[in-house]
Design a protein around this motif. Structure first.
Motif, short mmCIF file in Angstrom:
data_model
loop_
_atom_site.label_atom_id
_atom_site.label_comp_id
_atom_site.label_asym_id
_atom_site.label_seq_id
_atom_site.Cartn_x
_atom_site.Cartn_y
_atom_site.Cartn_z
N TYR A 87 43.55 61.33 49.73
CA TYR A 87 44.78 61.09 48.98
C TYR A 87 44.88 62.08 47.80
O TYR A 87 45.95 62.63 47.53
N ALA A 88 43.76 62.27 47.09
CA ALA A 88 43.78 63.14 45.91
C ALA A 88 44.10 64.57 46.32
O ALA A 88 44.89 65.26 45.66
N SER A 89 43.53 65.00 47.42
CA SER A 89 43.79 66.36 47.89
C SER A 89 45.26 66.49 48.31
O SER A 89 45.94 67.47 47.95
N ASP A 90 45.79 65.49 49.01
CA ASP A 90 47.22 65.52 49.41
C ASP A 90 48.13 65.54 48.18
O ASP A 90 49.25 66.04 48.23
N ALA A 91 47.65 64.95 47.07
CA ALA A 91 48.46 64.90 45.85
C ALA A 91 48.31 66.16 45.01
O ALA A 91 48.92 66.28 43.95
N GLY A 92 47.44 67.10 45.45
CA GLY A 92 47.33 68.39 44.76
C GLY A 92 46.13 68.52 43.84
O GLY A 92 45.98 69.55 43.17
N PHE A 93 45.26 67.51 43.78
CA PHE A 93 44.06 67.64 42.95
C PHE A 93 43.07 68.58 43.65
O PHE A 93 43.02 68.62 44.90
N SER A 94 42.25 69.28 42.84
CA SER A 94 41.32 70.25 43.45
C SER A 94 40.02 69.58 43.88
O SER A 94 39.26 70.13 44.66
N GLY A 95 39.74 68.39 43.36
CA GLY A 95 38.51 67.71 43.75
C GLY A 95 38.39 66.35 43.09
O GLY A 95 39.26 65.97 42.30
N VAL A 96 37.31 65.65 43.45
CA VAL A 96 37.08 64.30 42.91
C VAL A 96 35.61 64.20 42.53
O VAL A 96 34.73 64.54 43.32
N GLU A 97 35.38 63.75 41.29
CA GLU A 97 33.99 63.57 40.83
C GLU A 97 33.75 62.07 40.70
O GLU A 97 34.59 61.36 40.11
N VAL A 98 32.64 61.57 41.26
CA VAL A 98 32.30 60.16 41.05
C VAL A 98 31.47 60.07 39.78
O VAL A 98 30.44 60.73 39.66
N LEU A 99 31.93 59.27 38.82
CA LEU A 99 31.24 59.19 37.53
C LEU A 99 29.98 58.33 37.65
O LEU A 99 29.98 57.34 38.40
N PRO A 100 28.92 58.69 36.91
CA PRO A 100 27.66 57.94 37.01
C PRO A 100 27.71 56.64 36.20
O PRO A 100 27.05 56.51 35.18
N ILE A 101 28.52 55.69 36.67
CA ILE A 101 28.67 54.41 35.97
C ILE A 101 28.17 53.32 36.91
O ILE A 101 28.65 53.21 38.04
N GLU A 102 27.20 52.54 36.42
CA GLU A 102 26.68 51.41 37.22
C GLU A 102 27.69 50.28 37.12
O GLU A 102 28.04 49.87 36.01
N HIS A 103 28.17 49.77 38.23
CA HIS A 103 29.10 48.65 38.17
C HIS A 103 29.02 47.84 39.45
O HIS A 103 28.87 48.40 40.54
N ASP A 104 29.12 46.52 39.31
CA ASP A 104 28.98 45.65 40.49
C ASP A 104 30.16 45.77 41.44
O ASP A 104 30.00 45.62 42.65
N PHE A 105 31.35 45.96 40.91
CA PHE A 105 32.55 45.86 41.76
C PHE A 105 33.29 47.17 41.97
O PHE A 105 33.93 47.34 42.99
N TRP A 106 33.26 48.06 40.97
CA TRP A 106 34.12 49.25 41.03
C TRP A 106 33.33 50.55 41.06
O TRP A 106 32.21 50.62 40.57
N ARG A 107 34.00 51.57 41.62
CA ARG A 107 33.49 52.94 41.56
C ARG A 107 34.51 53.72 40.72
O ARG A 107 35.70 53.44 40.78
N PHE A 108 34.03 54.69 39.94
CA PHE A 108 34.91 55.41 39.01
C PHE A 108 35.03 56.87 39.43
O PHE A 108 34.01 57.56 39.54
N TYR A 109 36.27 57.29 39.66
CA TYR A 109 36.52 58.65 40.14
C TYR A 109 37.28 59.42 39.06
O TYR A 109 38.30 58.94 38.54
N ARG A 110 36.78 60.61 38.75
CA ARG A 110 37.57 61.51 37.89
C ARG A 110 38.20 62.56 38.81
O ARG A 110 37.48 63.28 39.53
N LEU A 111 39.51 62.62 38.79
CA LEU A 111 40.24 63.53 39.68
C LEU A 111 40.43 64.86 38.95
O LEU A 111 40.87 64.88 37.81
N LEU A 112 40.07 65.92 39.62
CA LEU A 112 40.07 67.23 38.97
C LEU A 112 41.36 67.98 39.22
O LEU A 112 41.84 68.04 40.35
N GLN A 113 41.93 68.54 38.12
CA GLN A 113 43.25 69.16 38.19
C GLN A 113 43.24 70.43 39.05
O GLN A 113 42.23 71.08 39.17
#
Ligand code: SAM
Length: 337
Positions: free
Chosen positions: A311-337
């Protein structure tokens, strides 16, 4: 779960915590319910392991019950990360939409989010609020050091919170970073009305605004230092349009943060508890919600990292970084411009 709903709505857990150990008649009196129902509910809850028998007695009328500290936190502490009772508030909404859901399964259509009702909306809000309150400003945003610095600096930074629901994430950002201005957007009218009230109650109404707006609609281009989307991309009928709009909102050097379900990288059956939990929501709520409006992509709750990357690539982002955050339910993505 509905027996927990009964105990929650009638204040039975609260009465047990405040007056326990109690007998059947003491609970009936303090909670204002009929004694015969009090007895059956207490016995059922004790048999299910949710409450404890504090003093056994062959005479049921003299048996005493109590709520242990662990379950008390789960049932009664809205500030705790273990406050899980709001999950049961969603069940009546899931049941009420079943006729529409069955039709959607047959004809491929969807069920509108608002049909799940106010209880359902409150369920999501109260389930997520402790995470926003306890983790957003102290763990999640600081995991992006440049963003954390920018939000503390002058001139005051601007944040867009897309799919903000009842606004607790926007409010948490405003509280953690007193200089910033936050604009929250959502397409659900009831959520936006509640979000405005929540902002006033929290004393951040001068820092936060809420607007009824589709995530895919164009906004102020390159105006925001941070654009966030918490547990909302997978619910959207057109997640790519939303991500494209988020990319347009963010200023050069700013950040786009997407938090979504921490599902497995790939399908595995049988799945672990989290995967079962997420698929449970998907077949009853998230998939039909995402199938309602055109183009009705229908992602479902189980949005795998691979799907978000596409989805991010289709929307024009150059990449996606998964942030190193420990969490029981969610994953955190930083989308790169
Ligand atoms: C699971 S709720 C999460 C709400 C909030 N972010 C939170 O974490 O508490 C998903 C939210 O996405 C919103 N939503 C779905 N599609 C949307 C769209 N196209 N534009 C804006 N909001 C949308 C819904 O109205 C709902 O409030």
């Amino acid at each position: 779960m509905l027996s927990i709903y009964v105990g929650d709505r009638l204040g039975l857990y609260r009465a047990l915590a405040e007056h326990g150990p109690v007998t059947t008649s003491q609970l009936a009196r303090s909670a204002g319910i009929h004694e015969r129902y009090a007895r059956e509910w207490l016995e059922q809850q004790a048999v299910a392991g949710l409450i404890e028998v504090a003093a056994e007695n062959a005479d049921a009328a003299r048996r005493q019950y109590r709520l242990a500290p662990g379950p008390a936190e789960v049932m009664l502490d809205p500030e705790s990360l273990n406050y899980l009772v709001p999950i049961v508030w969603a069940i009546p909404g899931l049941a009420a939409t079943l006729p529409a859901l069955l039709s959607a399964y047959r004809d491929g259509g969807g069920v509108p989010y608002e049909d799940y009702g106010e209880d359902f909306r409150n369920s999501i809000a109260a389930s997520n609020r402790p995470m926003f309150k306890n983790q957003l400003g102290s763990e999640w945003i600081p995991a992006m050091a440049d963003v954390d610095r920018r939000l503390r600096a002058d001139p005051p930074a601007r944040v867009a919170d897309v799919g903000c629901g009842t606004g607790w994430s926007s409010i948490a950002i405003a509280r953690a970073y007193p200089k910033v201005r936050v604009d929250g957007f959502d397409i659900d009218e009831g959520s936006i009305a509640t979000a405005r009230k929540n902002a006033t109650k929290s004393g951040v109404e001068n820092q936060v605004t809420f607007e009824l707006r589709d995530a895919g609609a164009p906004g102020q281009a390159a105006a925001y230092d941070l654009v966030t989307a918490f547990e909302t991309i997978h619910d959207m009928s057109d997640p790519v349009a939303a991500l494209r709009a988020m990319r347009a909102l963010v200023a050069r050097g700013g950040a786009v943060l997407v938090a979504d379900e921490r599902v497995a990288e790939a399908f595995t059956a049988p799945g672990d508890e989290l995967e079962r939990f997420m698929y449970g929501w998907s077949v009853l709520h998230c998939l039909p919600v995402g199938r309602f409006d055109p183009p009705a992509l229908g992602t479902g709750t189980v949005m795998r990292p691979e799907t978000l990357r596409r989805y991010a690539s289709d929307a024009g982002f150059s990449g996606v970084e998964v942030l190193p955050i420990e969490h029981d339910f969610w994953r955190f993505y930083r989308l790169l411009q």
